[in-house]
Design a protein around this motif. Structure first.
Motif, PDB file in Angstrom:
ATOM      1  N   SER A 130      18.983   5.902 -27.164  1.00 50.18           N
ATOM      2  CA  SER A 130      19.710   5.264 -26.062  1.00 50.18           C
ATOM      3  C   SER A 130      20.774   4.314 -26.589  1.00 50.18           C
ATOM      4  O   SER A 130      21.855   4.199 -26.005  1.00 50.18           O
ATOM      5  N   ALA A 143      20.260   1.263 -23.785  1.00 47.56           N
ATOM      6  CA  ALA A 143      21.600   1.842 -23.672  1.00 47.56           C
ATOM      7  C   ALA A 143      22.583   0.835 -23.099  1.00 47.56           C
ATOM      8  O   ALA A 143      23.721   0.709 -23.569  1.00 47.56           O
ATOM      9  N   THR A 155      22.989   3.034 -16.231  1.00 48.21           N
ATOM     10  CA  THR A 155      21.968   3.366 -17.228  1.00 48.21           C
ATOM     11  C   THR A 155      20.547   3.348 -16.678  1.00 48.21           C
ATOM     12  O   THR A 155      19.592   3.446 -17.448  1.00 48.21           O
TER      13      THR A 155
END
Length: 384
Positions: free
Chosen positions: A138, A180, A258
């Motif tokens: 990620s 992420a 995300t």
């Protein structure tokens, strides 16, 4: 004492360029008491040739030989093999399995007596972090998402001529500050963007503050304790969330979403009408997108579409695969940490880290969301 054989498979998913084990870590696997087999060409797209593996102490073996001899099979994705013919009872399979997407294959692994371990299912424990491939991949994806948005944006990032005050800075909104999101925040800031973050979870808000980035609070919403409370808001499509996020997006040039969990369909955060109201030339990147959809209404993996008067919406797909050297090295360290726990002996189910990562073990499906899917399918079919 019997030596364990570890085999790294060549990925067959289209577009995948990563490899589960890199040559520089082969000696470390050997020090754990294991021998290493590599399928021919497994690392080529990540810059690692068969000769590199041989020089590091691994043996190169064809797929049939590798499947026959390896006690532990390593990959990025579930391997495209017939469990009944090509796997054997007691064999260990470790990859980013995303089991809720493949329940019937999981059932076959269990029936065959395979122990399947999801490197995307590491529990939220400090001891589990070295094994957490979802986190490592990620972070690579978050970095890549910002670069991808920059290539599609109609302005320079950082803005050309910003020093003389003639141009407004590029404004980036990151929704969700998991692994992420945090990497996307850091990358955008380093490129000179003005970054804002929408995040309601207490711990993630703290991580944003440490980065020195501003939190954008949506009117009518208050911070929450954890994922469960956040998903209650998202599942209900809370009016304050819908209106607040749509208004925030309209004030930014780039939006990176995300918010997703491994066992759930990603919640829709932005509807097409809200996207269409953004400035023409803006870019949205959905990092949570999967086969079931993503954070942006109508988005699909590996797609790029125009909405409204020229707003670009990108369904990210496997962005980490576009940075195969870095992503493979990070993943290989996750694999090494996994092997360190696995090869020291003991039942994986009793290990506080490995136990939650088990998808199948001893003939049963242990991953609860997948087990429920299978039970529901059985009930619908009217089977006992």
């Amino acid at each position: 004492m019997t030596t364990t054989t570890v085999g790294a498979l060549r990925e067959t998913v289209p577009g995948e360029r990563r490899v589960a084990l890199v040559p520089e870590l082969v000696p470390a696997v050997g020090r754990l008491g294991a021998t290493v087999l590599i399928e021919p060409g497994a690392g080529a797209l990540a810059g690692h040739h068969d000769a590199d593996y041989r020089a590091a102490g691994a043996a190169v073996a064809g797929r049939a030989e590798l499947l026959n001899h390896a006690d532990v099979l390593l990959g990025l994705h579930p391997p495209s093999v017939d469990p009944a013919r090509e796997l054997r009872p007691g064999q260990v399979l470790a990859a980013m399995l995303r089991p809720h997407r493949i329940p019937y294959l999981v059932r076959q692994w269990a029936d065959r007596g395979v122990t399947a371990i999801g490197l995307d299912l590491a529990p939220d424990l400090p001891a589990a972090y070295p094994l957490d491939a979802e986190a490592s991949q990620s972070r690579v994806a978050g970095y890549r998402a910002v670069l991808l948005a920059a290539t599609r944006l109609d302005r320079c990032l950082p803005p050309w001529g910003a020093a003389d005050g003639l141009f407004d800075p590029v404004r980036v909104l990151v929704v969700g500050a998991g692994h992420a999101g945090l990497q996307a925040i850091d990358t955008a800031r380093r490129l000179g963007a003005q970054v804002s973050v929408v995040e309601l979870r207490h711990r993630e808000r703290g991580a944003v503050t440490v980065l020195g980035t501003g939190l954008l609070d949506l009117p009518g919403l208050h911070p929450v304790a954890d994922d469960r409370e956040l998903w209650e808001i998202l599942d209900q499509e809370h009016p304050a969330w819908v209106a607040g996020l749509a208004g925030a997006a309209a004030c930014h040039d780039v939006v990176v979403t995300t918010l997703g969990l491994p066992d759930r369909i990603p919640p829709v955060l932005l509807h097409r009408a809200a996207v269409a109201r953004m400035r023409p030339g803006s870019v949205l990147v959905d990092l949570a997108v999967g086969p079931e959809g993503g954070n942006i209404e109508g988005v699909l993996p590996e797609t790029m579409t125009l909405v409204g008067d020229g707003v670009t919406v990108i369904g990210a797909g496997e962005l980490a695969a576009q940075v195969p050297a870095t992503a493979s090295r990070a993943y290989a360290h996750n694999v090494l940490a996994l092997l360190g726990r696995l090869l020291r002996g003991g039942a994986p189910a009793a290990d506080p880290v490995l136990g939650p990562m088990l998808v199948t073990d001893r003939g049963t499906v242990r991953h609860e969301p997948t087990r429920r899917l299978l039970l529901e399918a059985t009930a619908v079919a009217g089977l006992p």
